[in-house]
Enzyme design. Structure first.
Site, PDB file in Angstrom:
ATOM      1  N   ASN A 209      47.497  17.758  60.829  1.00  0.00           N
ATOM      2  CA  ASN A 209      46.553  18.340  59.867  1.00  0.00           C
ATOM      3  C   ASN A 209      47.255  18.553  58.526  1.00  0.00           C
ATOM      4  O   ASN A 209      48.421  18.231  58.364  1.00  0.00           O
ATOM      5  CB  ASN A 209      45.988  19.655  60.418  1.00  0.00           C
ATOM      6  CG  ASN A 209      47.085  20.657  60.697  1.00  0.00           C
ATOM      7  OD1 ASN A 209      47.759  21.122  59.803  1.00  0.00           O
ATOM      8  ND2 ASN A 209      47.282  20.957  61.986  1.00  0.00           N
ATOM      9  N   ASP A 277      44.586  21.954  68.005  1.00  0.00           N
ATOM     10  CA  ASP A 277      43.912  22.481  69.196  1.00  0.00           C
ATOM     11  C   ASP A 277      43.992  21.514  70.374  1.00  0.00           C
ATOM     12  O   ASP A 277      43.917  21.920  71.520  1.00  0.00           O
ATOM     13  CB  ASP A 277      42.445  22.767  68.877  1.00  0.00           C
ATOM     14  CG  ASP A 277      42.307  23.983  67.966  1.00  0.00           C
ATOM     15  OD1 ASP A 277      43.159  24.880  68.070  1.00  0.00           O
ATOM     16  OD2 ASP A 277      41.378  24.026  67.145  1.00  0.00           O
ATOM     17  N   LYS A 287      53.717   0.852  70.705  1.00  0.00           N
ATOM     18  CA  LYS A 287      52.767   0.922  69.595  1.00  0.00           C
ATOM     19  C   LYS A 287      51.464   0.210  69.961  1.00  0.00           C
ATOM     20  O   LYS A 287      51.489  -0.923  70.454  1.00  0.00           O
ATOM     21  CB  LYS A 287      53.402   0.273  68.354  1.00  0.00           C
ATOM     22  CG  LYS A 287      52.544   0.408  67.126  1.00  0.00           C
ATOM     23  CD  LYS A 287      53.151  -0.317  65.935  1.00  0.00           C
ATOM     24  CE  LYS A 287      52.113  -0.432  64.852  1.00  0.00           C
ATOM     25  NZ  LYS A 287      52.498  -1.355  63.806  1.00  0.00           N
ATOM     26  N   PRO A 304      48.026  24.632  74.449  1.00  0.00           N
ATOM     27  CA  PRO A 304      48.121  26.076  74.702  1.00  0.00           C
ATOM     28  C   PRO A 304      47.857  26.841  73.411  1.00  0.00           C
ATOM     29  O   PRO A 304      48.193  26.364  72.328  1.00  0.00           O
ATOM     30  CB  PRO A 304      49.574  26.260  75.149  1.00  0.00           C
ATOM     31  CG  PRO A 304      50.308  25.070  74.622  1.00  0.00           C
ATOM     32  CD  PRO A 304      49.317  23.943  74.605  1.00  0.00           C
ATOM     33  N   ASP A 305      47.228  28.012  73.542  1.00  0.00           N
ATOM     34  CA  ASP A 305      47.017  28.858  72.363  1.00  0.00           C
ATOM     35  C   ASP A 305      48.212  29.808  72.259  1.00  0.00           C
ATOM     36  O   ASP A 305      48.351  30.748  73.058  1.00  0.00           O
ATOM     37  CB  ASP A 305      45.702  29.632  72.482  1.00  0.00           C
ATOM     38  CG  ASP A 305      45.344  30.294  71.158  1.00  0.00           C
ATOM     39  OD1 ASP A 305      46.226  30.955  70.570  1.00  0.00           O
ATOM     40  OD2 ASP A 305      44.194  30.131  70.708  1.00  0.00           O
ATOM     41  N   ILE A 306      49.067  29.557  71.287  1.00  0.00           N
ATOM     42  CA  ILE A 306      50.330  30.301  71.175  1.00  0.00           C
ATOM     43  C   ILE A 306      50.068  31.759  70.821  1.00  0.00           C
ATOM     44  O   ILE A 306      50.651  32.682  71.405  1.00  0.00           O
ATOM     45  CB  ILE A 306      51.246  29.630  70.128  1.00  0.00           C
ATOM     46  CG1 ILE A 306      51.520  28.185  70.570  1.00  0.00           C
ATOM     47  CG2 ILE A 306      52.558  30.399  69.954  1.00  0.00           C
ATOM     48  CD1 ILE A 306      52.062  27.287  69.497  1.00  0.00           C
ATOM     49  N   PHE A 324      46.389  34.147  61.951  1.00  0.00           N
ATOM     50  CA  PHE A 324      45.708  33.678  60.745  1.00  0.00           C
ATOM     51  C   PHE A 324      44.418  32.993  61.166  1.00  0.00           C
ATOM     52  O   PHE A 324      44.323  32.493  62.285  1.00  0.00           O
ATOM     53  CB  PHE A 324      46.607  32.707  59.962  1.00  0.00           C
ATOM     54  CG  PHE A 324      47.456  33.401  58.938  1.00  0.00           C
ATOM     55  CD1 PHE A 324      48.434  34.296  59.330  1.00  0.00           C
ATOM     56  CD2 PHE A 324      47.273  33.172  57.577  1.00  0.00           C
ATOM     57  CE1 PHE A 324      49.219  34.962  58.389  1.00  0.00           C
ATOM     58  CE2 PHE A 324      48.044  33.829  56.624  1.00  0.00           C
ATOM     59  CZ  PHE A 324      49.018  34.718  57.029  1.00  0.00           C
ATOM     60  N   LYS A 338      37.619  35.984  66.346  1.00  0.00           N
ATOM     61  CA  LYS A 338      38.939  35.446  66.678  1.00  0.00           C
ATOM     62  C   LYS A 338      39.903  36.575  67.050  1.00  0.00           C
ATOM     63  O   LYS A 338      40.707  36.448  67.967  1.00  0.00           O
ATOM     64  CB  LYS A 338      39.474  34.659  65.475  1.00  0.00           C
ATOM     65  CG  LYS A 338      40.290  33.459  65.841  1.00  0.00           C
ATOM     66  CD  LYS A 338      40.453  32.518  64.677  1.00  0.00           C
ATOM     67  CE  LYS A 338      39.468  31.355  64.731  1.00  0.00           C
ATOM     68  NZ  LYS A 338      39.662  30.384  63.680  1.00  0.00           N
ATOM     69  N   LYS A 342      41.548  36.385  70.682  1.00  0.00           N
ATOM     70  CA  LYS A 342      42.975  36.103  70.827  1.00  0.00           C
ATOM     71  C   LYS A 342      43.781  37.339  71.225  1.00  0.00           C
ATOM     72  O   LYS A 342      44.949  37.228  71.579  1.00  0.00           O
ATOM     73  CB  LYS A 342      43.522  35.531  69.517  1.00  0.00           C
ATOM     74  CG  LYS A 342      42.711  34.322  69.020  1.00  0.00           C
ATOM     75  CD  LYS A 342      43.578  33.157  68.719  1.00  0.00           C
ATOM     76  CE  LYS A 342      42.760  31.960  68.291  1.00  0.00           C
ATOM     77  NZ  LYS A 342      43.531  30.753  68.205  1.00  0.00           N
TER      78      LYS A 342
HETATM   79  N1  CTP Z   1      46.812  29.279  67.048  1.00  0.00           N
HETATM   80  C1  CTP Z   1      47.821  29.171  67.983  1.00  0.00           C
HETATM   81  N2  CTP Z   1      47.769  28.181  68.920  1.00  0.00           N
HETATM   82  C2  CTP Z   1      46.739  27.310  68.953  1.00  0.00           C
HETATM   83  C3  CTP Z   1      45.707  27.410  67.983  1.00  0.00           C
HETATM   84  C4  CTP Z   1      45.780  28.411  67.038  1.00  0.00           C
HETATM   85  O1  CTP Z   1      48.761  29.973  67.964  1.00  0.00           O
HETATM   86  N3  CTP Z   1      46.726  26.368  69.860  1.00  0.00           N
HETATM   87  C5  CTP Z   1      46.882  30.383  66.074  1.00  0.00           C
HETATM   88  C6  CTP Z   1      47.105  29.985  64.661  1.00  0.00           C
HETATM   89  O2  CTP Z   1      48.489  29.976  64.342  1.00  0.00           O
HETATM   90  C7  CTP Z   1      46.375  31.085  63.905  1.00  0.00           C
HETATM   91  C8  CTP Z   1      45.225  31.437  64.821  1.00  0.00           C
HETATM   92  O3  CTP Z   1      45.612  30.983  66.101  1.00  0.00           O
HETATM   93  O4  CTP Z   1      47.170  32.238  63.778  1.00  0.00           O
HETATM   94  C9  CTP Z   1      43.889  30.861  64.486  1.00  0.00           C
HETATM   95  O5  CTP Z   1      43.965  29.497  64.277  1.00  0.00           O
HETATM   96  P1  CTP Z   1      42.647  28.660  63.933  1.00  0.00           P
HETATM   97  O6  CTP Z   1      42.993  27.238  63.880  1.00  0.00           O
HETATM   98  O7  CTP Z   1      41.937  29.282  62.773  1.00  0.00           O
HETATM   99  O8  CTP Z   1      41.767  29.004  65.202  1.00  0.00           O
HETATM  100  P2  CTP Z   1      41.436  28.199  66.498  1.00  0.00           P
HETATM  101  O9  CTP Z   1      42.142  28.818  67.640  1.00  0.00           O
HETATM  102  O10 CTP Z   1      41.673  26.764  66.242  1.00  0.00           O
HETATM  103  O11 CTP Z   1      39.896  28.525  66.659  1.00  0.00           O
HETATM  104  P3  CTP Z   1      38.633  27.712  66.074  1.00  0.00           P
HETATM  105  O12 CTP Z   1      38.781  26.333  66.583  1.00  0.00           O
HETATM  106  O13 CTP Z   1      37.472  28.469  66.678  1.00  0.00           O
HETATM  107  O14 CTP Z   1      38.666  27.841  64.587  1.00  0.00           O
END
Ligand code: CTP
Length: 406
Positions: A209, A277, A287, A304-306, A324, A338, A342
Site C-alpha cells: 500500500n 489485511d 515468477k 493476523p491483526d497485530i 491508528f 475500531k 481491536k
Molecule cells: N492493524 C494491525 N494489523 C492488521 C491490520 C491493522 O495491527 N492486520 C492496525 C494498524 O496498525 C492500525 C489499526 O490496526 O493501528 C487500524 O488499521 P486500519 O487499516 O485502519 O484498520 P483495519 O483493521 O484494516 O480495519 P478496516 O479494514 O475495517 O478499515
C-alpha cells in the site's frame, strides 16, 4: 512551557511574515518571545505587528538604551533559553559563522551563551552557493541547530531548496529544544510499528500500500526525544532510522507480528503501520508468466491483526495500546467501532478520503487527526507529522507517568 523564553531574531526576507505565525504558536504554548527585528527585517514586517503578537517590545537598535526596560545586547543575549533566527538570511548566517557583529542581531548572536537555532530562507542559488554552504557547515560545527530550508516554489519565481520551513515545523523544533534534558519516559519501553507491509505474490511481485512510514517514524523519534527506549518495527520504507531508536526491518504482516511479540514486554505500543489485511495464500515459487492461461488466480487469506493481538496479550499486554485508523468515510463512527473491535486504549483517526481534510495525508508531510478514547474524542488541528508525533508522545508520557501533563 510557561517559564520558557525565546529570543527571536527576524531577518530580512519575504518569509518574515511566517515568523509572525511562529510567534503566535509560541505564545499560545505559553512561551515568552522577546523579538529582535533587523533593519532588513523591518522592510518585510512591522515592529508593531511583531511586538503586538509577542506582547513584548521589539528591539532593533544596538545603541539604544533609553527606556528603563531596555537592556544591552549582552544582557539580551542571555535573557532567553533559546535564540532563534527566523528567517535566517544568507547575510545573517555569514555574519554568525564569521563572528561579525555590526548590528543588534549579529552582536546578540556573538554574545549569547544559549543554544541557537536558525531557519534559513533565501533564493535557491544563494543557498547552494559554496560560501553559504561553508557558513552552514561552520554554524553546524558550532552547535547551531538548522531547521529546513524546504524545497519548493520561491517568491522570486525559482524552484528548489531555500524556502523557510513552515512555522509549525520550526515551532516543533523549538519545543523539542526547550524540552531537551526533560526525559519523562526514561526507563520505559515503547513499541512502534510503521510503514506498509509487503506480501509476496511471487519472487518479484508484492501486495502493498501507499504508506510512507513518515508518521510512525516521527512518533518513534518523538518518543525517543522524551527518553523512551523505542523499538521500531518497520515495513519497507525509504526513511532513515531516527536517532536513539532500535529498528527491526520486516516485510510481511506475519513477520511484523512475530517481531512485535519478540519486542515485548513494552510499557506502550503504538501501531501506526498500514498492515496489509490480506496476503496471497501461497507464494508462487517462480515468477508468474503471462502465458496463455489468462490472468492467474490469487487467493487471499487474512493476516493476523497485530493491534488486536497486542491489546489482548494478557499479562504481556502493554499498559497503553494505541491504534491508528485511516478512514475514507464516517471517520468518528468507524474509528470508535475500531477502538471497541481491536480492544486498544486510544485510536488516532484520520480521514484519508478525497473530500476529507486528510486528502494527500498518505505520503504527505501533514496530518489532521481525531484522538479517541473511552472518554471521548479530541480533534487536533492540522499540523506537520513531527508536531502530531510530539503531541502524541507527550500524551503517552502523561498517561504512563503520574504527574506528567501533556
Ligand atoms: N492493524 C494491525 N494489523 C492488521 C491490520 C491493522 O495491527 N492486520 C492496525 C494498524 O496498525 C492500525 C489499526 O490496526 O493501528 C487500524 O488499521 P486500519 O487499516 O485502519 O484498520 P483495519 O483493521 O484494516 O480495519 P478496516 O479494514 O475495517 O478499515
Amino acid at each position: 512551557m510557561n517559564h520558557k523564553r525565546v529570543l527571536l531574531i527576524v531577518g530580512g526576507g519575504v518569509a518574515a511574515y511566517k515568523s509572525l505565525e511562529l510567534v503566535r504558536l509560541l505564545r499560545k504554548a505559553g512561551v515568552a518571545v522577546r523579538p529582535i527585528l533587523t533593519a532588513a527585517g523591518a522592510r518585510f514586517v512591522t515592529a508593531l505587528s511583531l511586538g503586538a503578537l509577542a506582547e513584548d517590545p521589539v528591539r532593533s537598535d544596538l545603541f539604544s538604551l533609553e527606556g528603563e526596560a531596555e537592556m544591552g545586547h549582552i544582557e539580551l543575549s542571555r535573557s532567553a533559553d533559546l535564540v532563534v533566527v527566523a528567517p535566517a538570511t544568507a547575510d545573517l548566517m555569514a555574519k554568525a559563522a564569521n563572528g561579525l557583529a555590526d548590528d543588534l542581531a549579529s552582536t546578540t548572536l556573538l554574545a549569547t551563551d544559549k543554544p541557537v537555532m536558525m531557519a534559513p530562507a533565501m533564493n535557491v542559488r544563494m543557498w547552494l552557493h559554496a560560501a553559504t554552504q561553508r557558513n552552514l557547515a561552520t554554524l553546524r560545527g558550532d552547535g547551531v541547530v538548522i531547521v529546513g530550508p524546504d524545497e519548493g516554489a520561491m517568491a522570486c519565481g525559482e524552484y528548489g531548496p531555500g524556502r523557510m520551513a513552515e512555522p509549525e515545523a520550526i515551532f516543533g523544533s523549538i519545543m523539542t529544544a526547550l524540552r531537551a534534558g526533560r526525559r519523562p519516559l526514561a526507563g520505559r519501553h515503547v513499541l512502534v510499528t510503521a510503514g506498509p507491509t509487503a506480501e509476496p505474490i511471487d519472487p518479484v511481485r508484492v501486495l502493498t500500500n501507499r504508506s510512507s512510514g513518515k508518521q510512525g517514524y516521527a512518533i518513534a523519534a518523538a518518543l525517543a526525544d522524551l527518553g523512551a527506549r523505542v523499538t521500531l518495527v518497520s515495513g519497507p520504507t525509504a526513511l532513515a532510522t531516527p536517532a536513539g531508536v532500535t529498528r527491526v526491518d520486516v516485510e510481511t504482516a506475519q513477520e511484523m507480528e512475530a517481531a512485535c511479540r519478540r519486542a515485548l514486554p513494552a510499557d506502550a505500543a503504538v501501531c501506526v503501520a498500514a498492515v496489509s489485511d490480506w496476503r496471497p495464500d501461497a507464494v508462487f515459487p517462480v515468477k508468474l508468466k503471462k502465458g496463455h492461461a489468462g490472468p492467474p488466480a490469487v487467493t487471499l487469506v487474512e493476516n493476523p491483526d497485530i493491534l488486536a493481538g497486542l491489546s489482548s496479550a494478557g499479562p504481556c499486554r502493554p499498559t497503553l495500546v494505541v491504534g491508528f485508523a485511516a478512514e475514507t468515510n464516517d471517520l468518528e463512527a468507524n474509528a470508535r467501532a475500531k477502538l471497541a473491535r481491536k480492544g486498544c486504549d486510544w485510536i488516532v483517526a484520520n480521514d484519508v478520503g478525497e473530500g476529507g481534510s486528510g486528502a494527500g495525508i498518505m505520503g504527505g508531510d501533514e496530518n489532521e487527526v481525531l484522538l479517541l478514547d473511552a472518554a471521548g474524542a479530541q480533534r487536533w488541528p492540522r499540523a506537520g507529522k513531527a508536531e502530531v508525533a510530539r503531541r502524541l508522545a507527550e500524551r503517552i508520557a502523561a498517561a504512563l507517568i503520574p504527574g506528567e501533563s501533556a
